[in-house]
Write a protein that holds these residues in place. Structure first.
Motif, PDB file in Angstrom:
ATOM      1  N   ILE A  10      -3.610 -15.505   1.267  1.00 26.16           N
ATOM      2  CA  ILE A  10      -2.154 -15.680   1.394  1.00 26.16           C
ATOM      3  C   ILE A  10      -1.444 -15.484   0.037  1.00 26.16           C
ATOM      4  CG2 ILE A  10      -0.309 -17.245   2.160  1.00 26.16           C
ATOM      5  CD1 ILE A  10      -2.100 -16.496   4.503  1.00 26.16           C
ATOM      6  N   PRO A  11      -1.979 -16.016  -1.077  1.00 25.30           N
ATOM      7  CA  PRO A  11      -1.284 -15.797  -2.361  1.00 25.30           C
ATOM      8  C   PRO A  11      -1.173 -14.312  -2.724  1.00 25.30           C
ATOM      9  CG  PRO A  11      -2.879 -17.578  -2.573  1.00 25.30           C
ATOM     10  CD  PRO A  11      -3.109 -16.950  -1.224  1.00 25.30           C
ATOM     11  N   ASP A  12      -2.197 -13.506  -2.399  1.00 25.95           N
ATOM     12  CA  ASP A  12      -2.112 -12.058  -2.677  1.00 25.95           C
ATOM     13  C   ASP A  12      -0.981 -11.424  -1.863  1.00 25.95           C
ATOM     14  OD1 ASP A  12      -4.739 -11.563  -4.269  1.00 25.95           O
ATOM     15  OD2 ASP A  12      -5.362 -12.757  -2.542  1.00 25.95           O
ATOM     16  N   MET A  13      -0.830 -11.881  -0.634  1.00 22.69           N
ATOM     17  CA  MET A  13       0.229 -11.319   0.219  1.00 22.69           C
ATOM     18  C   MET A  13       1.601 -11.731  -0.303  1.00 22.69           C
ATOM     19  SD  MET A  13      -1.512 -11.943   3.934  1.00 22.69           S
ATOM     20  CE  MET A  13      -3.282 -12.202   3.959  1.00 22.69           C
ATOM     21  N   ILE A  14       1.715 -12.987  -0.710  1.00 21.37           N
ATOM     22  CA  ILE A  14       3.011 -13.462  -1.237  1.00 21.37           C
ATOM     23  C   ILE A  14       3.396 -12.647  -2.476  1.00 21.37           C
ATOM     24  CG2 ILE A  14       4.148 -15.431  -2.359  1.00 21.37           C
ATOM     25  CD1 ILE A  14       2.700 -17.264  -0.350  1.00 21.37           C
ATOM     26  N   ARG A  15       2.424 -12.402  -3.354  1.00 23.40           N
ATOM     27  CA  ARG A  15       2.726 -11.621  -4.566  1.00 23.40           C
ATOM     28  C   ARG A  15       3.200 -10.211  -4.212  1.00 23.40           C
ATOM     29  NH1 ARG A  15      -1.303 -14.497  -7.054  1.00 23.40           N
ATOM     30  NH2 ARG A  15      -2.928 -13.064  -6.355  1.00 23.40           N
ATOM     31  N   LEU A  16       2.565  -9.617  -3.219  1.00 23.28           N
ATOM     32  CA  LEU A  16       2.956  -8.253  -2.818  1.00 23.28           C
ATOM     33  C   LEU A  16       4.382  -8.254  -2.242  1.00 23.28           C
ATOM     34  CD1 LEU A  16       2.011  -5.313  -2.567  1.00 23.28           C
ATOM     35  CD2 LEU A  16       0.932  -5.891  -0.392  1.00 23.28           C
ATOM     36  N   ILE A  17       4.693  -9.261  -1.446  1.00 22.31           N
ATOM     37  CA  ILE A  17       6.051  -9.348  -0.873  1.00 22.31           C
ATOM     38  C   ILE A  17       7.075  -9.559  -1.996  1.00 22.31           C
ATOM     39  CG2 ILE A  17       7.558 -10.637   0.692  1.00 22.31           C
ATOM     40  CD1 ILE A  17       4.964 -11.362   2.309  1.00 22.31           C
ATOM     41  N   GLU A  18       6.699 -10.368  -2.993  1.00 23.06           N
ATOM     42  CA  GLU A  18       7.616 -10.575  -4.135  1.00 23.06           C
ATOM     43  C   GLU A  18       7.898  -9.256  -4.849  1.00 23.06           C
ATOM     44  OE1 GLU A  18       7.162 -15.086  -5.829  1.00 23.06           O
ATOM     45  OE2 GLU A  18       5.427 -13.771  -6.125  1.00 23.06           O
ATOM     46  N   ARG A  19       6.859  -8.463  -5.022  1.00 24.77           N
ATOM     47  CA  ARG A  19       7.066  -7.159  -5.685  1.00 24.77           C
ATOM     48  C   ARG A  19       8.040  -6.306  -4.878  1.00 24.77           C
ATOM     49  NH1 ARG A  19       1.152  -4.682  -6.890  1.00 24.77           N
ATOM     50  NH2 ARG A  19       2.141  -2.925  -7.964  1.00 24.77           N
ATOM     51  N   SER A  23      -2.534  -4.373   3.611  1.00 27.16           N
ATOM     52  CA  SER A  23      -2.137  -3.788   2.323  1.00 27.16           C
ATOM     53  C   SER A  23      -2.649  -4.636   1.168  1.00 27.16           C
ATOM     54  CB  SER A  23      -0.607  -3.690   2.223  1.00 27.16           C
ATOM     55  OG  SER A  23      -0.124  -2.674   3.063  1.00 27.16           O
ATOM     56  N   ALA A  24      -2.457  -5.936   1.270  1.00 25.88           N
ATOM     57  CA  ALA A  24      -2.837  -6.821   0.158  1.00 25.88           C
ATOM     58  C   ALA A  24      -4.352  -6.819  -0.057  1.00 25.88           C
ATOM     59  CB  ALA A  24      -2.346  -8.242   0.440  1.00 25.88           C
ATOM     60  N   MET A  25      -5.110  -6.917   1.027  1.00 28.57           N
ATOM     61  CA  MET A  25      -6.565  -7.049   0.868  1.00 28.57           C
ATOM     62  C   MET A  25      -7.232  -5.721   0.536  1.00 28.57           C
ATOM     63  SD  MET A  25      -7.488 -10.149   3.441  1.00 28.57           S
ATOM     64  CE  MET A  25      -7.314  -9.318   4.966  1.00 28.57           C
ATOM     65  N   SER A  26      -6.722  -4.615   1.086  1.00 29.20           N
ATOM     66  CA  SER A  26      -7.350  -3.333   0.760  1.00 29.20           C
ATOM     67  C   SER A  26      -7.156  -3.020  -0.725  1.00 29.20           C
ATOM     68  CB  SER A  26      -6.789  -2.212   1.636  1.00 29.20           C
ATOM     69  OG  SER A  26      -5.405  -2.069   1.442  1.00 29.20           O
ATOM     70  N   MET A  27      -5.929  -3.214  -1.223  1.00 37.28           N
ATOM     71  CA  MET A  27      -5.680  -2.860  -2.626  1.00 37.28           C
ATOM     72  C   MET A  27      -6.382  -3.831  -3.574  1.00 37.28           C
ATOM     73  SD  MET A  27      -1.880  -1.228  -2.777  1.00 37.28           S
ATOM     74  CE  MET A  27      -0.918  -2.617  -2.219  1.00 37.28           C
ATOM     75  N   HIS A  67      -0.551   1.198  10.656  1.00 37.17           N
ATOM     76  CA  HIS A  67      -0.866   1.985   9.461  1.00 37.17           C
ATOM     77  C   HIS A  67       0.386   2.572   8.815  1.00 37.17           C
ATOM     78  CE1 HIS A  67      -5.311   2.386  10.890  1.00 37.17           C
ATOM     79  NE2 HIS A  67      -5.011   1.200  10.405  1.00 37.17           N
ATOM     80  N   GLU A  68       1.357   2.915   9.630  1.00 31.33           N
ATOM     81  CA  GLU A  68       2.639   3.377   9.081  1.00 31.33           C
ATOM     82  C   GLU A  68       3.223   2.283   8.174  1.00 31.33           C
ATOM     83  OE1 GLU A  68       3.934   6.589  10.270  1.00 31.33           O
ATOM     84  OE2 GLU A  68       4.845   6.246   8.320  1.00 31.33           O
ATOM     85  N   ASP A  69       3.167   1.050   8.636  1.00 32.80           N
ATOM     86  CA  ASP A  69       3.729  -0.063   7.872  1.00 32.80           C
ATOM     87  C   ASP A  69       2.889  -0.365   6.623  1.00 32.80           C
ATOM     88  OD1 ASP A  69       5.662  -0.117   9.773  1.00 32.80           O
ATOM     89  OD2 ASP A  69       5.035  -1.991  10.723  1.00 32.80           O
ATOM     90  N   GLU A  70       1.581  -0.214   6.744  1.00 28.32           N
ATOM     91  CA  GLU A  70       0.722  -0.410   5.558  1.00 28.32           C
ATOM     92  C   GLU A  70       1.103   0.578   4.456  1.00 28.32           C
ATOM     93  OE1 GLU A  70      -3.567  -0.636   5.734  1.00 28.32           O
ATOM     94  OE2 GLU A  70      -3.483  -1.378   7.780  1.00 28.32           O
ATOM     95  N   ILE A  71       1.323   1.836   4.843  1.00 26.84           N
ATOM     96  CA  ILE A  71       1.682   2.856   3.839  1.00 26.84           C
ATOM     97  C   ILE A  71       2.999   2.478   3.171  1.00 26.84           C
ATOM     98  CG2 ILE A  71       2.384   5.266   3.494  1.00 26.84           C
ATOM     99  CD1 ILE A  71       0.481   6.050   5.762  1.00 26.84           C
ATOM    100  N   ALA A  72       3.990   2.122   3.989  1.00 26.96           N
ATOM    101  CA  ALA A  72       5.319   1.813   3.450  1.00 26.96           C
ATOM    102  C   ALA A  72       5.241   0.653   2.454  1.00 26.96           C
ATOM    103  CB  ALA A  72       6.266   1.479   4.597  1.00 26.96           C
ATOM    104  N   GLN A  73       4.580  -0.431   2.849  1.00 25.73           N
ATOM    105  CA  GLN A  73       4.499  -1.613   1.977  1.00 25.73           C
ATOM    106  C   GLN A  73       3.764  -1.300   0.676  1.00 25.73           C
ATOM    107  OE1 GLN A  73       3.514  -4.751   5.577  1.00 25.73           O
ATOM    108  NE2 GLN A  73       1.931  -3.556   4.643  1.00 25.73           N
ATOM    109  N   SER A  74       2.647  -0.569   0.800  1.00 24.52           N
ATOM    110  CA  SER A  74       1.792  -0.359  -0.367  1.00 24.52           C
ATOM    111  C   SER A  74       2.432   0.630  -1.336  1.00 24.52           C
ATOM    112  CB  SER A  74       0.422   0.178   0.067  1.00 24.52           C
ATOM    113  OG  SER A  74      -0.100  -0.633   1.088  1.00 24.52           O
ATOM    114  N   GLU A  75       2.917   1.753  -0.803  1.00 21.77           N
ATOM    115  CA  GLU A  75       3.454   2.783  -1.703  1.00 21.77           C
ATOM    116  C   GLU A  75       4.786   2.347  -2.300  1.00 21.77           C
ATOM    117  OE1 GLU A  75       3.185   6.690   0.113  1.00 21.77           O
ATOM    118  OE2 GLU A  75       0.994   6.524   0.228  1.00 21.77           O
ATOM    119  N   PHE A  79      -7.048   4.540  -2.658  1.00 23.94           N
ATOM    120  CA  PHE A  79      -8.472   4.632  -2.331  1.00 23.94           C
ATOM    121  C   PHE A  79      -8.736   5.779  -1.360  1.00 23.94           C
ATOM    122  CE2 PHE A  79      -6.571   1.233   0.202  1.00 23.94           C
ATOM    123  CZ  PHE A  79      -7.011   1.486   1.483  1.00 23.94           C
ATOM    124  N   ASP A  80     -10.022   6.004  -1.038  1.00 19.60           N
ATOM    125  CA  ASP A  80     -10.412   7.265  -0.401  1.00 19.60           C
ATOM    126  C   ASP A  80     -10.120   7.364   1.093  1.00 19.60           C
ATOM    127  OD1 ASP A  80     -11.651   8.634  -2.672  1.00 19.60           O
ATOM    128  OD2 ASP A  80     -13.108   6.993  -2.627  1.00 19.60           O
TER     129      ASP A  80
END
Ligand code: AMP
Ligand code: ZN
Length: 467
Positions: free
Chosen positions: A121-130, A216-220, A241-249, A227-228
């Protein structure tokens, strides 16, 4: 030089040559189970496809780091654990354990990491903060946080969405939604009564993450910002997966994934097997009916991953027959090869060896790979019928099949217990030794050896060892 494998990349809708980014180790992420129930064999179609991919990448000579998430918090797990009167953890642990038992039955190799959503959960919160800092996400009046699709111009690229279908500013909060409802999606969901005691503190108040942000949080975290390979079933393409791309990129400014591979669905009577339609079998259902994990694996493995797999009980019958043919062939090969060290392969087997590797390098063409396997069975029987397969060549063919099985995982494991006929041969040999009929005793020893066992004579009597 072996040519590079080619895979169909959903992102480009093209078959492209593949090589890991660093030239050595493939980093891949596979969307794992939501542990709210036993997985059905439709889910296992996806996991067996990913297992084939993983095993082939290693067979080709690369290392693999595979991450599979365990979704242990979402709309379904919360609803069902509450209905069962159990804590979320207690409830999801039961199905996580069942999942691993099923993987073993199906001979699916273990991934390197199985991160659970509730432990990140903390990794996800950090990603949302970004995402909020960069202006891609906003808080809604109820305290939830949404991703703004209008801020991400390439939204819809993977699923090839029609831009006219986008409804920026409108919001969806459930984890799964339809293509005609493309809107801002939830990254963080403010607590509501249906969540019971499932909630974490965050800068936006108590709540829980949405499903997409988890991957997104756990893969990165485990694989890096780019990644490959990322895989899943076709139903994951949109929205997950569309949403994973949007959040991560949006967060990193880098491409998220190089190759997206998706398997087509397992269907029954023309419809996707799914929990919600009620048209499903779990692996346990099939084991109870007397099928083995090896037979189910064979069915799931042998239809090309981009073709729909129409599940029938006839296909299980056919798997049983095909495996029996393979087992018989190996037993006969064993008898001819004995303990002789392998020489080089006969020409027909060397050809098949090349064809096998090339088939799988061609976007995992399993049908062509299985054709190579059954060519070997056919040619091998023919050579043994005419006594034109020397022991050393039989040993080489046997070793080749063992090597192929690193990818297929369908051969019968070597027995650890001698079969009744071996036990009987040992008993007769003891009789011959007692009667000092040494030549006959030696002949029996050779027969036992041909069945894969060596006999040692010890003061306590004969001891059998697997050759
Ligand atoms: P879920 O637990 O629903 O998130 O699904 C886990 C995995 O199974 C995902 O990769 C799905 O795409 C996949 N999946 C679900 N149903 C099927 C099906 N009928 N055929 C193939 N894959 C499926
Ligand atoms: Zn996922």
């Amino acid at each position: 030089m072996t040519p590079l494998p080619r895979f169909y990349n959903t992102l480009t809708r093209q078959v492209e040559p593949f090589e890991p980014m660093d030239g050595r180790t493939v980093r891949m992420y596979t969307c794992g189970p939501t542990v709210h129930d036993y997985a059905h064999i439709g889910n296992f179609r996806a996991y067996v496809f990913e297992d084939l991919l993983r095993r082939f990448l290693k067979f080709h000579g690369w290392g693999v780091i595979q991450v599979m998430n365990l979704t242990d918090v979402d709309d379904k797990t919360i609803r069902k654990s509450r209905a069962a009167g159990m804590s979320l953890k207690e409830y999801t642990q039961r199905y996580t354990q069942a999942f691993f038992e099923d993987l073993d039955q199906l001979r699916i190799e273990r991934a390197e990491h199985y991160p659970a959503a509730t432990e990140h959960i903390p990794d996800m919160i950090r990603l949302i903060e970004r995402l909020i800092e960069k202006g891609y996400a906003y808080q809604s009046p109820d305290g939830s946080v949404y991703f703004s699709i209008a801020r991400f111009p390439t939204y819809g690229r993977l699923a090839r969405l029609d831009p006219a279908s986008l409804r920026p500013g409108a919001r969806v909060s459930q984890d799964e939604y339809e293509k005609d409802n493309v809107a801002d999606f939830a990254l963080w969901k403010a607590w509501d009564e249906a969540d019971g005691d499932v909630a974490w503190d965050s800068p936006w108040g108590r709540g829980r993450p949405g499903w997409h942000i988890e991957c997104s949080a756990m893969s990165m975290k485990y694989l890096g910002e780019t990644f490959d390979i990322h895989t899943g079933g076709q139903d994951n393409i949109f929205p997950h997966h569309e949403d994973e791309i949007a959040q991560s990129e949006a967060a990193t400014g880098h491409p998220f994934v190089r190759f997206w591979l998706h398997c087509a669905h397992l269907i029954v009577d023309g419809r996707k097997m799914s929990k919600s339609l009620g048209n499903f079998y779990t692996l346990r259902d099939l084991l109870q009916r007397g099928w083995t994990g090896r037979e189910v694996r064979y069915v799931l493995l042998t239809t090309h991953y981009r073709q729909h797999l129409n599940f029938t009980f006839d296909s299980l019958d056919a798997a049983r027959a095909a495996l029996a043919r393979l087992d018989d062939f190996r037993a006969r090969l064993d008898g001819v090869a004995g303990t002789v060290p392998p020489a080089s392969l006969p020409v027909w087997a060397a050809d098949a060896d090349g064809a096998f590797h090339e088939a799988l390098a061609d976007d995992l063409n399993i049908s062509a790979a299985m054709a190579a396997l059954f060519d070997v069975v056919h040619e091998g029987h023919r050579a043994m019928d005419t006594r034109s397969l020397p022991a050393a060549e039989a040993a080489a063919v046997r070793a080749m099949l063992q090597n192929w099985d690193r990818v297929l995982g369908i051969l019968r494991p070597d027995e650890t217990e001698p079969s009744p006929d071996v036990v009987e041969l040992v008993r007769r040999r003891e009789e011959m030794r007692a009667a000092r009929q040494w030549a006959e005793a030696d002949r029996l020893r050779a027969e036992i050896l041909a069945r894969g066992w060596t006999v040692q004579d010890t003061p306590q009597g004969p001891r059998l060892r697997r050759r």
